[in-house]
Design a protein around this motif. Structure first.
Motif: not given
Length: 244
Positions: A79, A111, A114, A117, A136, A192, A200, A203
């Motif tokens: 990130d 968070r 995944l 998302l 990612g 991501t 995650t 993003y």
């Protein structure tokens, strides 16, 4: 003023609050809008944004960026560090927004897995062309010049490799397409970042009207070529004779 990054539903609302198939917006900021319209919409996305105009060297408006004061130090391997919420909108010569991007860093406690998302992305943008893992996970939607979504191996799509060559914009962690071709009309990319616990951690969502920028660049190249051709023709027409 209120702003809360914590609840996962609030985070997903920016992606999935409007059940539009294959949407052309990021958090309500739409492709094709004027820069004034985009700026107003961005200001509503996050009341803590500090919005700044982006200028070209000749002083003309290129777009607008927005960032929060709150900074992220990074909670995972991939990130970004910097403002926890960033937005970018760029306009073309026709004064229409051709690129929109938003990057968000998620705090611990806000968070998400995944697949949560991914579900929200599919609800908003429809099934993606392909996805790959690297630093990612990256999801890509590739559209050809007829507006048809490509499905298959990413390397075989009309926008293949265009999402790998990116240009940086000062002040934000959001990158923009750096090259264009005659086959790609629209490109959506979601990148991501993962934390060590597989949640995650960040993003970035971006949408680009690739066709309008390709056509603009082609027109600029043709205009430059025509100007050079005219310059040479005008010089020939002077009938200059050698002074022997």
């Amino acid at each position: 003023m209120r702003f809360n990054l914590s609840p996962i539903p609030a985070l997903l609302a920016a992606l999935a609050c409007t059940p539009v198939w294959a949407a052309d917006d990021v958090s309500g900021v739409k492709l094709g809008s004027t820069l004034a319209e985009a700026t107003a919409a961005i200001s509503k996305v996050n009341e803590q944004y500090k919005v700044s105009p982006l200028k070209l060297q000749d002083g003309s408006e290129a777009g607008v960026s927005a960032v929060t004061d709150e900074q992220s130090q990074g909670t995972g391997f991939t990130d970004f560090r910097g403002p926890v919420d960033q937005f970018l909108a760029l306009q073309n010569d026709a004064k229409a927004v051709w690129f929109i991007g938003r990057a968000q860093a998620l705090k611990e406690g806000s968070r998400m897995p995944l697949d949560t998302l991914e579900t929200a992305l599919k609800e908003k943008y429809g099934p993606f062309s392909g996805a790959d893992n690297g630093m990612g996970k990256r999801y890509v939607w590739q559209y050809d010049r007829k507006g048809k979504l490509y499905t298959g191996i990413n390397s075989g799509g009309p926008c293949a490799d265009l999402y790998d060559f990116r240009s940086s914009v000062p002040g934000v962690a959001i990158t923009t397409p750096g090259s264009f071709n005659a086959k790609c009309s629209k490109l959506i990319v979601v990148q991501t970042g993962f934390a060590p616990d597989d949640l995650t951690a960040s993003y970035t969502v971006s949408i680009a009207d690739m066709a309008s920028m390709y056509d603009q660049l082609q027109a600029e190249q043709q205009a430059a070529k025509d100007a050079e051709t005219k310059k040479i023709a005008d010089e020939k027409a002077k009938g200059v004779k050698p002074n022997l």
